[in-house]
Design an enzyme around this catalytic site. Structure first.
Site, short mmCIF file in Angstrom:
data_model
loop_
_atom_site.label_atom_id
_atom_site.label_comp_id
_atom_site.label_asym_id
_atom_site.label_seq_id
_atom_site.Cartn_x
_atom_site.Cartn_y
_atom_site.Cartn_z
N TYR A 179 46.23 25.47 44.43
CA TYR A 179 46.77 26.47 44.83
C TYR A 179 48.29 26.41 45.11
CZ TYR A 179 42.06 27.60 46.61
OH TYR A 179 41.09 28.36 47.37
N GLU A 194 42.95 29.02 39.92
CA GLU A 194 43.90 29.98 40.84
C GLU A 194 44.80 30.89 40.16
OE1 GLU A 194 42.55 31.15 43.71
OE2 GLU A 194 41.62 29.62 43.37
N HIS A 200 43.18 39.64 44.84
CA HIS A 200 43.14 37.99 44.42
C HIS A 200 41.49 38.18 44.51
CE1 HIS A 200 43.42 33.52 44.30
NE2 HIS A 200 42.61 33.98 44.65
N GLU A 201 41.06 37.81 44.84
CA GLU A 201 39.53 37.83 44.79
C GLU A 201 38.68 39.00 43.57
OE1 GLU A 201 38.44 35.04 45.75
OE2 GLU A 201 39.00 34.14 47.35
N HIS A 232 38.88 38.14 35.97
CA HIS A 232 38.41 36.68 35.14
C HIS A 232 36.45 36.43 34.36
CE1 HIS A 232 39.98 32.39 34.17
NE2 HIS A 232 39.60 32.83 32.84
N HIS A 265 39.84 37.26 40.35
CA HIS A 265 38.64 35.94 39.74
C HIS A 265 37.19 37.04 39.21
CE1 HIS A 265 40.37 33.04 41.21
NE2 HIS A 265 39.92 32.94 42.32
#
Length: 718
Positions: A653, A511, A482-483, A489, A486
């Site tokens: 979220y 998110e 998940h992180e 991105h 980011h």
């Protein structure tokens, strides 16, 4: 795929050579540079001559060039091992915020920006978006108020809110509390965790010190057999930052006052106006509907776990201690026990297949294949070759840090993309959660060349032990992916202006890209690709495994099909209870940010509200049922999100999962590694950053308006 050998990037990486003295001095220099430019614009441009090119563009270029230094100057407070440097970075953050407030409230600049806006020049879409947002920022920062007492009060509030935000997060970062427990009290906690704990002496002789950092906290709540241990740890963790209690209350009151000064009914109305949801009513309806839909499922899941608790106590001849309650500190323990009993899922066994470093490398290979990227780790000798100072140690802030150069693959043209940093283990004073930090944005320089971004993944996974590498539980695999999403991105974004780079999108969309990627961690083929049993990494690890292993034969390198199958079956186990927990956070956030009156908020006990809503929404009993009242813990004081930018925004979220599930099930579910679709996603969504309306990016990618069907199907609520 990645180039076989290192090649020198066309842009040097940032350096991390700040000292306590230089950080503040450099910040003051950047502020003075910006103030001088603003004064020059005001002195040289008349309102009738104001244009995008002579007013907004110079400030945009200055913002971009300053960000190459300023992002790092304030980043030190989250990662530096030296307290003096962290303190200087905190001071830098305060100075930058104060100057930003001052700049955003300059009426002379606003009049010029407004004059440029009224000129209605023909601009490219991103420049038009920048002009519109710049103008609206002045209005939202108090310049709609007449000069005088109200505007002065608004400015005073903004400065105080900045101070609160910085101090609140600093208190969380610097928190170093803990508890001493005997080995008996920690029965059941894995040896991998116990072996890393500090051993006591003196009055704590024979005890181990458990901190509130994630690698200590979560495994203990999940494995400690003693409910008293779990209860004490949970309650003390909720009280670890009680100096933030008055700061939280002051922040919500000041936000409400500021919003009402601007003519809004509350802070939520002010904040949500510019988001995808647009109004608090839309958010409240979404959260309220979800709560109703989940209530039955949550009660059913709790009943199963409560029965498991009762059976567990009976099996240990402790049935008399069962009081009919299922406590919040029971939940991680019995959820884990349920997975082992009903799904034959041993999470310790699963973790053996996910050593941190090999899992990270495998994740990077997925992004290579899916998005057309190539990652090259920059090791010690090559660091010196590309460091602006000639010293390799200057391009990282700590010896634990890894740095990668990122490139387009051959099919995408082999151009340089940027730098990725990873800082994955806890240490004193470090940011305590998992997050991605932009170190320098990408943008087009005044001379027309592209500036490439740098981004940092900051996490707190357990450190390697003497006989084992750091091993990730499956939920930690999901967190890492998940992180990292980011970070990707942040890397692949290509915008004209730094303001719109990467994850600078509306909060209720930010998110979605990372949430979509979590699905790869539940796909059998990708779980196989991510896995490698730690015993296959080295002869030393094999010998260590043999010391602890119960099987005669060495495990397979890749995670076995039966373990994958068991893991996949658990994807939706206790989904309702998990989502209700997120709803608690989101509904508390809305409750404190949309009071009917300011006086009502003044009378609100945020601690009691937080704890009452937890009990009401999550289905789990808290210390209230033991007669400890509503003030037994102060969870809002540990809730960095609501002070650090997610105020009246935590609902994002949940709402962004509507978009993430729609994208995944519409495009990737049948073939998650479809490189053609992956590259289309990269260019249509990730590359755009915030340079265009996020709904347009979504609709361009999906070919239609987004739908909530996949979201509700995934939750079993369709």
């Amino acid at each position: 795929m990645a180039p076989a050998t290192f090649k020198k990037p066309p842009q040097a990486p940032p350096v991390f050579i700040g000292t306590a003295a230089s950080i503040v001095k450099d910040t003051e220099r950047l502020i003075e540079k910006s103030r001088t430019l603003q004064d020059q614009i005001v002195a040289s441009v008349q309102q009738e001559d104001a244009s995008f090119e002579n007013v907004v563009l110079p400030m945009a270029h200055n913002e971009a060039s300053n960000s190459l230094e300023s992002h790092i100057l304030v980043f030190y407070q989250a990662v530096s091992a030296e307290k003096a440097i962290r303190d200087a970075s905190t001071e830098a953050d305060k100075l930058i915020d104060d100057f930003s407030i001052e700049s955003n409230m300059r009426e002379d600049l606003y009049k010029l920006v407004d004059a440029a806006f009224q000129k209605k020049e023909r601009l490219d879409p991103e420049s038009q978006r920048l002009l519109e947002k710049e103008r609206k920022d002045y209005i939202r920062n108090g310049l709609s108020l007449p000069a005088g007492a109200k505007r002065d009060r608004f400015k005073e509030i903004k400065k105080r809110l900045s101070q609160i935000s910085i101090q609140f997060q600093k208190n969380l970062n610097e928190e170093n509390g803990g508890l001493w427990f005997t080995n008996e009290e920690l029965e059941g906690v894995p040896e991998d965790v116990l072996s890393t704990l500090t051993k006591g002496d003196g009055i704590n002789e024979g005890k181990l010190r458990l901190t509130f950092k994630y690698p200590d906290l979560f495994p203990t709540l999940k494995y400690a057999k003693n409910p008293v241990t779990r209860q004490k740890l949970f309650i003390d963790n909720e009280n670890k930052s009680n100096q933030n209690v008055p700061l939280f209350k002051e922040a919500v009151l000041l936000r409400d006052e500021a919003a009402r000064l601007l003519g809004y009914p509350n802070h939520a109305a002010f904040k949500i106006e510019d988001k995808m949801a647009k109004t608090p009513a839309t958010v409240d309806e979404f959260l309220g509907d979800l709560k109703k839909r989940l209530a039955k499922g949550g009660a059913t899941e709790k009943a199963v776990l409560q029965k498991l608790k009762e059976d567990d106590l009976k099996s240990h001849e402790k049935e008399k201690s069962f009081d009919g309650h299922y406590f919040v500190w029971d939940h991680r323990y019995y959820s884990r026990l349920q997975l082992e009993r009903d799904y034959l899922l041993d999470q310790q066994k699963v973790a053996e297949y996910f050593p941190l470093q090999t899992t990270l490398n495998a994740m990077l290979r997925i992004f290579e294949e899916l998005l057309g990227l190539a990652f090259v780790e920059i090791t010690t000798k090559d660091r010196s070759a590309i460091s602006p100072s000639g010293k390799g140690e200057d391009i990282v802030w700590h010896p634990d840090v890894q740095v990668f150069s990122v490139w387009d693959d051959e099919g995408e043209g082999q151009a340089f993309v940027g730098y990725l940093y990873t800082d994955l283990h806890p240490r004193d004073g470090k940011y305590g959660h998992a997050a991605n930090f932009n170190l320098s944005p990408g943008f087009i320089s005044p001379n027309g060349t592209r500036r490439y971004p740098a981004t940092a993944l900051v996490c707190n996974f357990s450190k390697p032990g003497p006989k084992k590498p750091s091993l990730l539980k499956h939920d930690e695999v999901v967190t890492l992916f998940h992180e990292l999403g980011h970070g990707i991105h942040d890397l692949v974004s290509k915008t004209k202006y730094a303001r719109f780079h990467g994850t600078n999108v509306v909060q209720d969309f930010v998110e979605a890209p990372s949430q979509m990627l979590e699905n790869w961690c539940w796909t059998p083929s990708q779980l196989k690709a991510l896995s490698q049993h730690y015993s296959t990494l080295s002869p030393e690890y094999l010998a260590s495994w043999k010391e602890h292993g119960t099987s005669q034969s060495q495990p397979s390198e890749k995670i076995p099909d039966d373990l994958v199958d068991n893991l996949i079956k658990t994807k939706h186990v206790n989904d309702a209870l998990f989502t209700l927990r997120q709803l608690h956070f989101g509904m508390f956030d809305m409750a404190v940010h949309e009071p009917k009156t300011h006086e009502e908020l003044e009378q609100t006990d945020c601690t009691a509200l937080y704890n009452r809503l937890r009990t009401e929404i999550t289905c789990l009993d808290g210390p209230e049922v033991l007669g400890m009242g509503d003030d037994w813990g102060h969870g809002q004081a540990t809730f960095g999100h609501l002070i650090g930018g997610y105020d009246a925004g935590y609902y994002g979220y949940l709402s962004s999962q509507v978009y993430s599930m729609d994208m995944f099930h519409s495009v990737f579910a049948k073939d998650p590694m479809n490189g053609k679709e992956g590259r289309r996603y990269r260019h249509a969504v990730l590359e755009k950053g915030g340079s265009q309306d996020e709904m347009k990016s979504l609709e361009d990618f999906l070919g239609r308006q987004p739908s909530s069907d996949a979201f509700y199907r995934e939750l079993g609520l369709a």
